[in-house]
Design an enzyme around this catalytic site. Structure first.
Site, PDB file in Angstrom:
ATOM      1  N   LYS A 107      58.083  43.191  55.539  1.00 48.36           N
ATOM      2  CA  LYS A 107      57.886  44.502  56.154  1.00 48.36           C
ATOM      3  C   LYS A 107      59.199  45.179  56.539  1.00 48.36           C
ATOM      4  O   LYS A 107      59.338  46.401  56.409  1.00 48.36           O
ATOM      5  CB  LYS A 107      56.982  44.387  57.375  1.00 48.36           C
ATOM      6  CG  LYS A 107      57.424  43.334  58.368  1.00 48.36           C
ATOM      7  CD  LYS A 107      56.347  43.012  59.368  1.00 48.36           C
ATOM      8  CE  LYS A 107      56.728  41.792  60.209  1.00 48.36           C
ATOM      9  NZ  LYS A 107      56.598  40.535  59.433  1.00 48.36           N
ATOM     10  N   GLU A 131      50.760  43.702  50.354  1.00 51.79           N
ATOM     11  CA  GLU A 131      49.619  43.545  51.259  1.00 51.79           C
ATOM     12  C   GLU A 131      49.936  42.619  52.427  1.00 51.79           C
ATOM     13  O   GLU A 131      49.520  42.858  53.564  1.00 51.79           O
ATOM     14  CB  GLU A 131      48.412  43.007  50.485  1.00 51.79           C
ATOM     15  CG  GLU A 131      47.132  42.947  51.294  1.00 51.79           C
ATOM     16  CD  GLU A 131      46.598  44.333  51.644  1.00 51.79           C
ATOM     17  OE1 GLU A 131      46.692  44.712  52.836  1.00 51.79           O
ATOM     18  OE2 GLU A 131      46.105  45.035  50.748  1.00 51.79           O
ATOM     19  N   ILE A 138      44.317  40.971  56.703  1.00 49.97           N
ATOM     20  CA  ILE A 138      43.477  42.169  56.619  1.00 49.97           C
ATOM     21  C   ILE A 138      43.916  43.009  55.417  1.00 49.97           C
ATOM     22  O   ILE A 138      45.074  43.411  55.336  1.00 49.97           O
ATOM     23  CB  ILE A 138      43.584  43.019  57.897  1.00 49.97           C
ATOM     24  CG1 ILE A 138      43.210  42.193  59.132  1.00 49.97           C
ATOM     25  CG2 ILE A 138      42.686  44.248  57.797  1.00 49.97           C
ATOM     26  CD1 ILE A 138      43.442  42.918  60.446  1.00 49.97           C
ATOM     27  N   LYS A 207      55.404  47.903  60.445  1.00 53.62           N
ATOM     28  CA  LYS A 207      54.098  47.958  59.788  1.00 53.62           C
ATOM     29  C   LYS A 207      53.494  49.362  59.857  1.00 53.62           C
ATOM     30  O   LYS A 207      52.942  49.869  58.869  1.00 53.62           O
ATOM     31  CB  LYS A 207      53.157  46.943  60.442  1.00 53.62           C
ATOM     32  CG  LYS A 207      53.635  45.500  60.321  1.00 53.62           C
ATOM     33  CD  LYS A 207      52.821  44.566  61.190  1.00 53.62           C
ATOM     34  CE  LYS A 207      53.398  43.157  61.181  1.00 53.62           C
ATOM     35  NZ  LYS A 207      52.679  42.238  62.103  1.00 53.62           N
TER      36      LYS A 207
END
Length: 428
Positions: A107, A131, A138, A207
């Site tokens: 990230k 992802e 999630i 994020k």
């Protein structure tokens, strides 16, 4: 049967070894679901001889992740090293320039270099998928880029750092101070090597900036995220919020307004009976609001070997199936440079302060709020303590600018002993 999809995995920590385990233990399932076998050709990590609880002897070893990224027997470079720059970025760039697809959980790298890397991937006919970089297991990236692609996204918000949610939950459930809950989280190994990445909101801010880019078609701009950590939240705030029917969460909120793109990651109050209010422990939750679908709530494990490795493999499987999606859901060249806007959409606020216990103190505070155009919804004064009195105020909806004007006027009255704490109350 198609040719096997060959992986090169850089980084063999918790997530990397989790990916190896899934590839080995679920080989038949992966083949059935993707139409081709998934294999590991080579791996790389800082230390070769470390016992990782999984046998790596059948894979080629590369000390240099860049060499791994460019091997001829690697189709997909899986980057799980971490770090916004350095070896991780160099290896990803090398893989993309060689036309190899990349799957990453990084990230920080994407928050700082996402636009350039997305353009590089497209220039060389590769895909860059991430992802696992947001909210662990999630599938929020897939939801935004695919399932909700027919929606104009109105708001994205969520609890995206399980460590902070664990600390705040333990403060409420265990009656712990912030320092006590922090020490407990540290003892359990929940904190990053630099704890400020967690409790300062930086990890969650990374994020949020990635979700904002996908949701609103903008270039990633982490520097525009308003960051406030949870260090100023006290056990008194936790108790008083609960007394009024709220819970405190480190909440990320992004929305596009007429002023520009608002992105904030800060402690907020949410209704205790809302999905976000009921979120406990280290779990993550992302809420997406679209003009066609309404509100979507996704809840799940935000970190850990299994959930994060699961997200990595979801991306690998899409590559195996031949799914080619732009990094942020649309071509990099079409992503606009959004005007950053301070989070000023009107909202109620929670204010906590300590006033001098003298006649007229409360009236001066009320006057400061009124003159700034901030109206009071509820006010409570708690037990006196020597020459001071804790006061709690909940405002009606107001802008942050008006509130800041009121707070500055309060400070000038001379009756405010401690700097007021102001937390936004987010409607869910």
């Amino acid at each position: 049967m198609s040719q096997p999809l060959r992986l090169g995995i850089a980084g063999l920590g918790t997530v990397g070894t989790g990916v190896v385990k899934i590839v080995r233990q679920k080989a038949q399932l992966l083949t059935e679901r993707s139409g081709r076998s998934i294999e590991i050709s080579a791996v790389s990590a800082r230390t070769r001889d470390k016992d990782r609880g999984v046998n790596l002897s059948s894979y080629a070893w590369e000390d240099d992740p860049v060499a791994l990224a460019t091997r001829e027997d690697v189709d997909v470079f899986v980057e799980l090293m971490g770090g916004s720059d350095g070896p991780a970025k160099a290896a990803v760039e090398a893989a993309l320039k060689a036309g190899k697809d990349v799957v990453t959980a990084n990230k920080a790298m994407l928050a700082h270099h996402g636009q350039a890397l997305a353009a590089l991937a497209e220039a060389h006919g590769a895909v860059l998928r991430f992802e696992a970089a947001v909210a662990g297991g999630i599938p929020v990236i897939k939801a935004l880029t695919e399932g909700l692609a027919g929606n104009d996204i109105e708001r994205v918000m969520g609890v995206m750092n399980g460590t902070c949610n664990y600390i705040l939950t333990r403060m409420e459930d265990g009656g712990l101070t912030y320092d006590e809950a922090f020490a407990e989280a540290d003892a359990l190994g929940f904190l990053e090597a630099d704890p400020q990445l967690d409790v300062g909101g930086i990890d969650a801010g990374h994020k949020l900036s990635l979700l904002s880019s996908i949701a609103f078609g903008t270039q990633v701009n982490f520097d525009a995220v308003e960051l406030e950590g949870i260090g100023s939240v006290t056990i008194e705030d936790i108790r008083q919020a609960a007394d009024m029917g709220f819970r405190i969460k480190l909440l990320g909120v992004a929305r596009m307004t007429g002023r520009g793109l608002e992105q904030s990651m800060a402690p907020c109050l949410v209704p205790a009976n809302s999905p976000l209010g009921q979120l406990q422990g280290g779990t993550n939750m992302v809420v997406i609001e679209g003009d066609q679908v309404g509100q979507i709530v996704m809840r799940g494990a935000g970190a850990g070997e299994g959930p994060t490795a699961s997200a990595v493999m979801g991306d690998v499987m899409d590559v195996a199936r031949g799914l080619r999606v732009s990094t942020f859901g649309r071509p990099a060249a079409s992503l606009v440079e959004a005007v950053p806007a301070r989070a000023s959409t009107p909202a109620p606020y929670y204010l906590r302060m300590t006033l001098a216990d003298k006649p007229g103190a409360l009236a001066k505070v009320a006057t400061a709020l009124g003159e700034a155009g901030v109206s009071i919804n509820r006010m409570r004064q708690y037990g006196h303590n020597d020459d001071s009195a804790p006061v709690l105020i909940v405002t009606h909806k107001t802008t942050r600018n008006a509130l800041d004007q009121a707070l500055a006027a309060m400070e000038a009255t001379g009756v405010v002993i401690t700097a007021p704490v102001a937390l936004r109350i987010e409607e869910v």
